[in-house]
Design an enzyme around this catalytic site. Structure first.
Site, PDB file in Angstrom:
ATOM      1  N   SER A   1     -55.974 -37.295 -20.296  1.00 44.92           N
ATOM      2  CA  SER A   1     -56.937 -36.228 -20.541  1.00 44.92           C
ATOM      3  C   SER A   1     -56.414 -34.924 -19.971  1.00 44.92           C
ATOM      4  CB  SER A   1     -58.293 -36.585 -19.911  1.00 44.92           C
ATOM      5  OG  SER A   1     -59.286 -35.642 -20.273  1.00 44.92           O
ATOM      6  N   ASP A   2     -56.864 -33.838 -20.544  1.00 45.07           N
ATOM      7  CA  ASP A   2     -56.500 -32.525 -20.027  1.00 45.07           C
ATOM      8  C   ASP A   2     -57.599 -31.537 -20.388  1.00 45.07           C
ATOM      9  OD1 ASP A   2     -54.073 -31.167 -18.694  1.00 45.07           O
ATOM     10  OD2 ASP A   2     -54.731 -29.734 -20.222  1.00 45.07           O
TER      11      ASP A   2
END
EC number: 3.6.1.-
Length: 192
Positions: A68-69
């Site tokens: 995730s980012d």
């Protein structure tokens, strides 16, 4: 059941994933997070989430890996984690009275099964007009130097906002759990 690995060093993502009650491990991805020239914030978030998941999955090919980012998007300009008080002050001054899109991407990868899924959960955040004193009091109280956009909506940072618009409420904290659950079910995990 396959091992579930969160490919992230973020304590916020770790806490969010823990809500699902699934056993999981944590592995730090080794990914260069430098934006490419002219890369829009949404594309940057997508690219990094997928790169993180692939990096960890390469080392754990049988596992289901989450990457995730999050990138704060102010008029198409990516705002990263401030890192210190001065940069956090500058970010909050720039965002005062403005709308910021927090582009939160998630990817789920399992090399052995060939599963690759990715999604983006944009969150539109309207900041109040903030005085210098309010910014200073907030930063001294919460010190959100490790958060994109310099504010923690799950804490005192909520007082800086006028509105949050999202179809996946945990996306603003760093991991869109509705989308993540959908992808984990596609990977064969039972959620809940």
């Amino acid at each position: 059941m396959r091992t579930l690995i969160l490919g992230s060093t973020s304590r916020y993502r770790r806490e969010l994933l823990g809500r699902l009650g699934l056993p999981f491990e944590v592995a730090a991805p080794e990914v260069d997070e430098t934006p490419r020239p002219g890369e829009p914030p949404a594309e940057l978030a997508r690219r990094l989430a997928l790169a993180k998941a692939h990096d960890v999955a390469q080392r754990h090919p049988e596992a289901v890996v989450i990457g995730s980012d999050q990138v704060a998007d102010l008029d198409g300009e990516p705002l990263g984690k401030p890192g210190d008080h001065g940069r956090a002050t500058a970010q909050l001054r720039r965002m005062s009275g403005r709308t910021v899109i927090f582009q939160t991407a998630v990817a789920v990868v399992c090399r052995s099964s060939g599963l690759v899924q990715q999604d983006l959960a944009p969150v539109r955040v309207e900041f109040r007009r903030l005085s210098h004193e309010e910014i200073e009091r907030y930063l001294q109280a919460e010190r959100p130097y490790d958060c994109a956009g310099s504010a923690k909506s799950e804490g005192l940072g909520i007082a800086l906002l006028d509105a949050i618009h999202s179809d996946d409420p945990t996306a603003l904290v760093g991991l869109p759990l509705i989308r993540t659950c959908r992808m984990l079910r596609a990977a064969g995990l039972q959620v809940p």
